[in-house]
Scaffold this motif. Structure first.
Motif, short mmCIF file in Angstrom:
data_model
loop_
_atom_site.label_atom_id
_atom_site.label_comp_id
_atom_site.label_asym_id
_atom_site.label_seq_id
_atom_site.Cartn_x
_atom_site.Cartn_y
_atom_site.Cartn_z
N ALA A 50 -9.62 -4.35 -2.76
CA ALA A 50 -9.62 -3.65 -4.06
C ALA A 50 -8.23 -3.18 -4.42
O ALA A 50 -7.79 -3.32 -5.57
N LEU A 51 -7.51 -2.61 -3.44
CA LEU A 51 -6.16 -2.11 -3.70
C LEU A 51 -5.22 -3.23 -4.08
O LEU A 51 -4.43 -3.11 -5.04
N ALA A 59 -15.07 -5.68 -3.34
CA ALA A 59 -14.20 -4.58 -3.76
C ALA A 59 -14.97 -3.51 -4.53
O ALA A 59 -14.66 -2.32 -4.44
N VAL A 60 -15.98 -3.93 -5.31
CA VAL A 60 -16.78 -2.96 -6.05
C VAL A 60 -17.50 -2.03 -5.09
O VAL A 60 -17.62 -0.82 -5.32
N LYS A 61 -17.99 -2.56 -3.98
CA LYS A 61 -18.68 -1.72 -2.98
C LYS A 61 -17.71 -0.68 -2.41
O LYS A 61 -18.11 0.45 -2.12
N ALA A 62 -16.47 -1.08 -2.24
CA ALA A 62 -15.48 -0.14 -1.70
C ALA A 62 -15.24 1.00 -2.68
O ALA A 62 -15.12 2.17 -2.27
N ILE A 63 -15.14 0.70 -3.97
CA ILE A 63 -14.92 1.74 -4.98
C ILE A 63 -16.12 2.69 -5.00
O ILE A 63 -15.96 3.92 -5.05
N GLU A 64 -17.32 2.13 -4.97
CA GLU A 64 -18.53 2.95 -5.01
C GLU A 64 -18.60 3.86 -3.77
O GLU A 64 -18.92 5.05 -3.87
N ALA A 124 -13.48 -2.91 -16.40
CA ALA A 124 -14.89 -3.28 -16.43
C ALA A 124 -15.42 -3.75 -15.07
O ALA A 124 -16.52 -3.36 -14.67
N PRO A 125 -14.66 -4.57 -14.33
CA PRO A 125 -15.17 -4.99 -13.01
C PRO A 125 -15.40 -3.81 -12.06
O PRO A 125 -16.22 -3.90 -11.15
N LEU A 126 -14.65 -2.72 -12.25
CA LEU A 126 -14.81 -1.55 -11.38
C LEU A 126 -15.91 -0.63 -11.89
O LEU A 126 -16.78 -0.19 -11.14
#
Length: 441
Positions: free
Chosen positions: A7-8, A308-313, A352-354
């Motif tokens: 994600a980073l 990466a979305v799972k990491a942000i969540e 939007a993807p995040l």
């Protein structure tokens, strides 16, 4: 490689590409494609290409060039000028009446075009010289035009809401209906502010003199009223069948485009030059949006597929232990920061993807969040020092209006918009009642 590092790397790489001055779709698509190719994800190299085919299969996209063409025909054929003349004659006798008429003009222009840039261009070229000539305060009228033009991305048929719907997979019809009440509420709040302030400080918005008002007979007023109501009629012809379920989104857009075209022909204003400019601008803007959507789809699919979305969540909900509402507020603040150097489309496709998967995971309604995103974007447009609308206004304003005047003019209107945002957040039914009533859920 951990989800957090992916994600980073992807997000920082995208921001770095943006800083190089590359086009938005090029920066986003390049980072997404390179991530799919280099991170060793099976099938990752195919996603940038399959997203193009997926884009071509979205039938709703046919409505995009229709709405843009309708707006440019009405603007280039000067039918929008008739609206302002109507407001000038009918409302000029009230303190701040021309400024109020300008807000109403912007609402109608928004309903015809769906782009804030169109409202800004028409307001700066038609309304601003007239207001300054009639001794309106330059700081107030500059704020009026900037605030009014921002309504273009909230009042249907908003092109930005169409893009949000395509990226978030939310129904366009419900998003349009969700934007009506907040958009009209915000316009009403602008009008109340202008009227009250001009009543308290009459020198800011002096009414037309008796001599100037006497130049127009009753017959002139009726004639201008008929001319000014034509764009409203075009909007009703397009929207009423759609809201009643008689036409689909694409059919409604075609009805609107044809109605605008025949209106210009009927008034004798559909010249070769008007038609050519309208078609060229429609083609240019439509292609730009298609490239941006394709890049956003590719980036989003790879970003989500790599985890990466799972990491942000997990970062927000587990490690920081933030409540859903605190996360929502942080997301809105990030839009305000990005709005200092990006336009609405760029902000949408970057985050939007995040944000969209996160909003759904937190249990919020995606239609409601689309309205929140749009209002926050409107505020970000006018946030110093680098708000998008601030520089558009500086480019179009006459020399006597300085950058300091532009910055100062927007403060009260930005506060009004923050109040409107708070009301929609506290009372979600302001956005959700109308689509729920029409669609029966």
């Amino acid at each position: 490689m951990s989800y957090e590092l992916i994600a980073l790397l992807m997000f920082s790489g995208m921001m770095l590409m943006m800083l190089t001055g590359q086009r938005v779709f090029g920066a986003i698509g390049f980072v997404g494609s390179m991530a799919g190719l280099t991170l060793g994800w099976p099938g990752g190299s195919e996603i940038p290409f399959t997203s193009i085919m997926k884009l071509m299969q979205w039938y709703s996209l046919v409505s995009l060039p229709m709405f843009i063409f309708m707006g440019y025909v009405l603007a280039e054929s000067k039918i929008a000028d008739d609206l302002y003349k109507m407001f000038h004659v009918w409302m000029g006798g009230t303190s701040g009446g021309l400024a109020i008429g300008t807000i109403l003009l912007m609402v109608l222009i928004s309903a015809m075009n769906g782009l804030s840039v169109a409202g800004m261009a028409i307001g700066a070229t038609i309304a601003l010289p007239e207001l300054l000539k009639r001794n309106y305060d330059k700081i107030m009228v500059t704020g009026v035009i900037q605030a009014g033009s921002s309504l273009g991305i909230l009042v249907p048929p908003s092109v930005v809401l169409v893009l949000y719907a395509l990226i978030a997979r939310a129904p366009v019809g419900q998003l349009w209906l969700a934007g009506i009440i907040p958009g009209l509420m915000m316009a009403t709040m602008f009008i109340i502010y202008i009227y009250v302030r001009c009543r308290l400080q009459p020198h800011l918005g002096p009414p037309l003199s008796d001599e100037e008002r006497g130049q127009y007979t009753r017959a002139d007023k009726i004639r201008l009223l008929r001319a000014g109501l034509l764009p409203i009629a075009i909007f009703m012809i397009m929207m009423v069948p759609f809201v009643m379920g008689m036409t689909s989104l694409v059919e409604a857009s075609a009805v609107g485009a044809l109605a605008a075209f025949f209106a210009a022909v009927f008034k004798g204003r559909m010249t070769r030059e008007v038609f050519e400019v309208s078609v060229r601008q429609t083609l240019a803007i439509t292609c730009m949006f298609l490239w941006i959507i394709a890049a956003a789809l590719a980036f989003g699919a790879i970003f989500d597929g790599l985890g990466a979305v799972k990491a942000i969540e997990a970062l927000f909900t587990e490690k920081l232990s933030l409540s859903p509402w605190m996360i929502l507020v942080i997301m809105q603040l990030s839009f305000l920061i990005m709005g200092t150097f990006l336009d609405d489309t760029a902000m949408l496709v970057i985050v939007a993807p995040l944000y969209v998967p996160l909003v759904g995971a937190l249990g919020f309604d995606l239609v409601w969040y689309g309205v929140l995103y749009t209002i926050t974007t409107q505020i970000a447009y006018m946030t110093p020092p680098f708000g998008y609308n601030l520089f558009l206004m500086r480019a179009m304003a006459p020399p006597e209006i300085s950058l300091r005047d532009i910055y100062q003019s927007i403060i009260p209107f930005a506060l009004v918009m923050v109040l409107a945002l708070a009301l929609v957040m506290i009372f979600p039914e302001l956005a959700l009642w109308l689509p729920g009533y029409v669609y029966g859920n």
